[in-house]
Design a protein around this motif. Structure first.
Motif, PDB file in Angstrom:
ATOM      1  N   MET A  79       0.837  -0.900  -0.251  1.00  0.00           N
ATOM      2  CA  MET A  79      -0.287   0.048   0.257  1.00  0.00           C
ATOM      3  C   MET A  79       0.963   1.622   0.253  1.00  0.00           C
ATOM      4  O   MET A  79       0.449   2.359  -0.436  1.00  0.00           O
ATOM      5  CB  MET A  79      -1.030   0.232   1.728  1.00  0.00           C
ATOM      6  CG  MET A  79      -1.855  -1.190   1.110  1.00  0.00           C
ATOM      7  SD  MET A  79      -2.762  -1.024   1.981  1.00  0.00           S
ATOM      8  CE  MET A  79      -3.830  -2.793   2.622  1.00  0.00           C
ATOM      9  N   GLU A  80       2.487   1.492   0.999  1.00  0.00           N
ATOM     10  CA  GLU A  80       2.813   2.460   0.518  1.00  0.00           C
ATOM     11  C   GLU A  80       3.347   2.496  -0.336  1.00  0.00           C
ATOM     12  O   GLU A  80       3.452   3.753  -1.107  1.00  0.00           O
ATOM     13  CB  GLU A  80       3.801   2.125   2.122  1.00  0.00           C
ATOM     14  CG  GLU A  80       5.141   2.963   1.828  1.00  0.00           C
ATOM     15  CD  GLU A  80       6.048   2.957   3.024  1.00  0.00           C
ATOM     16  OE1 GLU A  80       6.680   3.959   3.031  1.00  0.00           O
ATOM     17  OE2 GLU A  80       5.848   1.754   3.790  1.00  0.00           O
ATOM     18  N   GLU A  81       3.734   1.608  -0.928  1.00  0.00           N
ATOM     19  CA  GLU A  81       4.765   1.646  -2.446  1.00  0.00           C
ATOM     20  C   GLU A  81       3.435   2.033  -3.371  1.00  0.00           C
ATOM     21  O   GLU A  81       3.276   2.888  -4.284  1.00  0.00           O
ATOM     22  CB  GLU A  81       5.073  -0.578  -2.470  1.00  0.00           C
ATOM     23  CG  GLU A  81       6.518  -0.486  -1.904  1.00  0.00           C
ATOM     24  CD  GLU A  81       5.941  -1.426  -2.301  1.00  0.00           C
ATOM     25  OE1 GLU A  81       5.935  -2.624  -3.073  1.00  0.00           O
ATOM     26  OE2 GLU A  81       7.720  -2.049  -2.393  1.00  0.00           O
ATOM     27  N   THR A  82       2.791   2.378  -2.866  1.00  0.00           N
ATOM     28  CA  THR A  82       1.830   2.213  -4.318  1.00  0.00           C
ATOM     29  C   THR A  82       1.372   3.717  -4.486  1.00  0.00           C
ATOM     30  O   THR A  82       0.954   4.277  -4.837  1.00  0.00           O
ATOM     31  CB  THR A  82       0.036   1.615  -3.816  1.00  0.00           C
ATOM     32  OG1 THR A  82       0.553   0.090  -4.160  1.00  0.00           O
ATOM     33  CG2 THR A  82      -0.727   2.113  -5.028  1.00  0.00           C
ATOM     34  N   VAL A  83       0.778   4.199  -3.412  1.00  0.00           N
ATOM     35  CA  VAL A  83       0.212   5.305  -2.701  1.00  0.00           C
ATOM     36  C   VAL A  83       2.133   5.698  -3.742  1.00  0.00           C
ATOM     37  O   VAL A  83       1.475   7.235  -4.182  1.00  0.00           O
ATOM     38  CB  VAL A  83       0.279   5.637  -1.217  1.00  0.00           C
ATOM     39  CG1 VAL A  83       0.177   7.165  -0.321  1.00  0.00           C
ATOM     40  CG2 VAL A  83      -1.370   4.981  -1.127  1.00  0.00           C
ATOM     41  N   HIS A  84       2.710   6.107  -2.701  1.00  0.00           N
ATOM     42  CA  HIS A  84       3.900   7.096  -3.223  1.00  0.00           C
ATOM     43  C   HIS A  84       3.708   7.613  -4.502  1.00  0.00           C
ATOM     44  O   HIS A  84       4.480   7.948  -5.456  1.00  0.00           O
ATOM     45  CB  HIS A  84       5.080   5.709  -2.838  1.00  0.00           C
ATOM     46  CG  HIS A  84       5.697   6.760  -0.882  1.00  0.00           C
ATOM     47  ND1 HIS A  84       5.855   7.707  -1.376  1.00  0.00           N
ATOM     48  CD2 HIS A  84       6.177   5.648  -0.526  1.00  0.00           C
ATOM     49  CE1 HIS A  84       6.382   8.080   0.245  1.00  0.00           C
ATOM     50  NE2 HIS A  84       6.894   6.502   0.712  1.00  0.00           N
ATOM     51  N   ALA A  85       3.941   5.519  -5.215  1.00  0.00           N
ATOM     52  CA  ALA A  85       4.451   5.528  -7.303  1.00  0.00           C
ATOM     53  C   ALA A  85       3.752   6.420  -7.389  1.00  0.00           C
ATOM     54  O   ALA A  85       3.378   7.130  -8.264  1.00  0.00           O
ATOM     55  CB  ALA A  85       4.345   4.112  -7.375  1.00  0.00           C
ATOM     56  N   LEU A  86       1.360   6.595  -6.663  1.00  0.00           N
ATOM     57  CA  LEU A  86       0.801   6.989  -7.501  1.00  0.00           C
ATOM     58  C   LEU A  86       0.514   8.572  -6.971  1.00  0.00           C
ATOM     59  O   LEU A  86       1.169   9.630  -7.779  1.00  0.00           O
ATOM     60  CB  LEU A  86      -0.848   6.897  -7.238  1.00  0.00           C
ATOM     61  CG  LEU A  86      -0.558   5.246  -7.342  1.00  0.00           C
ATOM     62  CD1 LEU A  86      -2.423   4.879  -7.386  1.00  0.00           C
ATOM     63  CD2 LEU A  86      -0.583   4.926  -9.221  1.00  0.00           C
ATOM     64  N   ALA A  87       0.551   8.963  -6.030  1.00  0.00           N
ATOM     65  CA  ALA A  87       1.194   9.928  -5.547  1.00  0.00           C
ATOM     66  C   ALA A  87       2.162  11.083  -5.878  1.00  0.00           C
ATOM     67  O   ALA A  87       2.536  12.549  -6.010  1.00  0.00           O
ATOM     68  CB  ALA A  87       0.780  10.921  -3.879  1.00  0.00           C
ATOM     69  N   ARG A  88       3.598  10.374  -5.316  1.00  0.00           N
ATOM     70  CA  ARG A  88       4.881  11.560  -6.463  1.00  0.00           C
ATOM     71  C   ARG A  88       5.045  11.325  -7.786  1.00  0.00           C
ATOM     72  O   ARG A  88       6.508  11.549  -7.898  1.00  0.00           O
ATOM     73  CB  ARG A  88       5.567  10.849  -5.453  1.00  0.00           C
ATOM     74  CG  ARG A  88       5.732  11.347  -3.934  1.00  0.00           C
ATOM     75  CD  ARG A  88       5.555  12.199  -3.940  1.00  0.00           C
ATOM     76  NE  ARG A  88       7.145  12.996  -4.043  1.00  0.00           N
ATOM     77  CZ  ARG A  88       7.134  14.324  -3.929  1.00  0.00           C
ATOM     78  NH1 ARG A  88       5.777  15.135  -4.057  1.00  0.00           N
ATOM     79  NH2 ARG A  88       8.447  14.781  -5.076  1.00  0.00           N
ATOM     80  N   ASP A  89       5.069   9.699  -8.805  1.00  0.00           N
ATOM     81  CA  ASP A  89       4.966   9.465  -9.921  1.00  0.00           C
ATOM     82  C   ASP A  89       3.265  10.060 -10.319  1.00  0.00           C
ATOM     83  O   ASP A  89       3.833  10.920 -11.195  1.00  0.00           O
ATOM     84  CB  ASP A  89       6.202   8.461 -10.170  1.00  0.00           C
ATOM     85  CG  ASP A  89       7.545   8.771  -8.905  1.00  0.00           C
ATOM     86  OD1 ASP A  89       8.329   9.359  -9.168  1.00  0.00           O
ATOM     87  OD2 ASP A  89       7.096   7.061  -8.678  1.00  0.00           O
ATOM     88  N   LEU A  90       3.067   8.831 -10.818  1.00  0.00           N
ATOM     89  CA  LEU A  90       2.386   8.860 -11.740  1.00  0.00           C
ATOM     90  C   LEU A  90       0.912  10.280 -11.786  1.00  0.00           C
ATOM     91  O   LEU A  90       1.073  11.175 -12.531  1.00  0.00           O
ATOM     92  CB  LEU A  90       1.351   7.835 -11.804  1.00  0.00           C
ATOM     93  CG  LEU A  90       0.057   6.846 -12.590  1.00  0.00           C
ATOM     94  CD1 LEU A  90       0.808   7.380 -14.321  1.00  0.00           C
ATOM     95  CD2 LEU A  90      -0.094   6.286 -12.740  1.00  0.00           C
TER      96      LEU A  90
END
Length: 325
Positions: A79-90
Motif C-alpha cells: 500500500m505504501e509503495e502504491t501511494v508513493h508511486a501514484l502521489a509522487r510519480d504517476l
C-alpha cells in the motif's frame, strides 16, 4: 510530424495476460525512457487495482499469529509503495501533461468554454464553467512551467530538477544534549535534521558544511561520520531515469557555532528538542503510518521524517519500538 495511430493489444496466456502498447518510430525516439517511467507507474496502479478488487487489502487490522503478521506487513508495504508511486510519480506526471497541453491549446485559440467542457467543469445550470476554467488557466500561467512540465516537453536541462540519489544528514546537538530540528518546507513535510543532496558540491563533507549553513545559519566546526548507506526515501525531485527512488546517505555528527538563523526558502522553522521530545516526534510518525493521525493533523503538527527514524534508531538515539509500524 504525422503520428500513426496508437495500437493497444491484450494477449491472454495460460498464466495471465500481456498488454502491449505500440509506439511509432517517432514517438519512441521522442519519449525515450520517459515511456518506461510512465509504464512502470501504470503497472503499479493496475496491480493495486487488482488487489483492491480481490479484497486483499480489506483486512489489515492486526495479525493473530506470526504468519499472518508477515502477510499484513507485506500488504502495508505494498500500500505504501502504491501511494508513493501514484502521489509522487504517476499523478503529478499526468497533471503535468495536462498543464502543458492546456497552455498550448489556449495559445492556439481555444476558448475558456471549450476548455471547461473538456475538463468537465460545469456550473449549476450544467453549462461549461468559463470562470473556473479562466481562473485555473491564469493560475497556471502565473506559476510558470514546473520541472515536471519541462520533463514532459523535453529533456530536463537543469540538473537540480533531477535527484542525484546521494544525500547527507547532520546530527547537530547543543551543550545541553538537545537536537536541532528543522521543519521541512518541501516534500516530505516533517521535522528533520539538516540534510540535502550532494549534487555538484564535490563530496559529502563539503555538502554537510554547506547544508547546515544554508538551512540553519550555523557554522560547522568538527564533523564525525557516524553511519550511512542506501535508504529508499523519496524527495521532492524527479527520480533519475533508470533509477529506483532513494538515496545513498552519509550521516555525520557535528559541532557547530553561532545561533540558528533558518532560511525561509529551505525551512518552515527550527527548534531544539530533548531526546524525549525527539522520541515523541518519532512515535507520532509511527502513529501517522498506522492511520491514527489524520492528514490534517499531520499538516498542523508533523512528526519526524521517516528516514530519520531509521538512522537515529540505527545509531541508538531512538528506541527500537519507534520503528514498529
Amino acid at each position: 510530424m504525422v503520428n500513426p495511430p496508437l495500437a493497444y493489444e491484450q494477449i491472454t496466456t495460460p498464466g495471465g495476460s500481456e498488454i502491449h502498447l505500440r509506439l511509432g518510430a517517432a514517438e519512441t525516439e521522442l519519449l525515450g525512457e520517459a515511456a518506461l517511467h510512465l509504464t512502470a507507474d501504470l503497472d503499479t496502479a493496475l496491480r493495486a487495482m487488482a488487489e483492491l478488487r480481490s479484497g486483499a487489502w480489506d483486512n489489515i487490522l492486526g495479525p493473530h499469529d506470526e504468519g499472518e503478521g508477515r502477510a499484513y506487513a507485506h500488504q502495508r508495504q505494498r500500500m505504501e509503495e502504491t501511494v508513493h508511486a501514484l502521489a509522487r510519480d504517476l499523478i503529478p506526471r499526468l497533471e503535468a501533461i495536462q498543464a502543458a497541453t492546456l497552455r498550448r491549446w489556449k495559445a492556439g485559440g481555444a476558448s475558456y468554454a471549450e476548455i471547461a467542457s473538456a475538463m468537465g467543469l460545469s456550473n449549476a445550470a450544467g453549462a461549461p464553467n468559463r470562470a473556473t476554467a479562466q481562473s485555473r488557466l491564469r493560475a497556471l500561467e502565473a506559476a510558470g512551467p514546473s520541472p515536471l512540465e519541462r520533463w514532459v516537453c523535453g529533456p530536463i536541462t537543469h540538473a537540480r530538477d533531477v535527484c542525484d540519489h546521494t544525500a547527507i544528514g547532520v546530527i547537530v546537538t547543543d551543550g545541553d544534549g538537545r537536537y536541532l530540528l528543522i521543519e521541512r518546507a518541501e516534500y516530505p513535510h516533517a521535522w528533520a535534521l539538516p540534510a540535502g543532496h550532494v549534487d555538484d558540491r564535490g563530496n559529502p563533507e563539503n555538502t554537510a558544511r554547506e547544508k547546515v549553513s544554508e538551512k540553519t545559519g550555523l557554522t560547522v566546526g568538527q564533523l564525525e561520520h557516524v553511519t550511512g548507506g542506501w535508504r529508499p526515501n523519496r524527495c521532492c525531485r524527479l527520480v533519475g531515469q533508470g533509477r529506483a527512488p532513494g538515496h545513498h546517505w552519509t550521516v555525520y555528527r557535528a559541532v557547530v557555532t553561532g545561533e540558528p538563523a533558518p532560511s525561509d526558502d529551505e525551512t518552515r522553522g527550527v527548534r531544539w528538542v530533548t531526546g524525549a521530545e525527539l522520541q515523541a516526534l518519532a512515535d507520532r510518525t509511527a502513529a501517522y503510518a498506522r492511520g491514527k493521525v489524520t492528514e490534517a493533523e499531520w499538516a498542523a503538527s508533523p512528526g519526524l521524517e521517516d528516514v530519520w527514524r531509521w538512522w537515529l534508531r540505527r545509531i541508538g538515539i531512538l528506541d527500537a519500538a519507534s520503528m514498529t509500524v
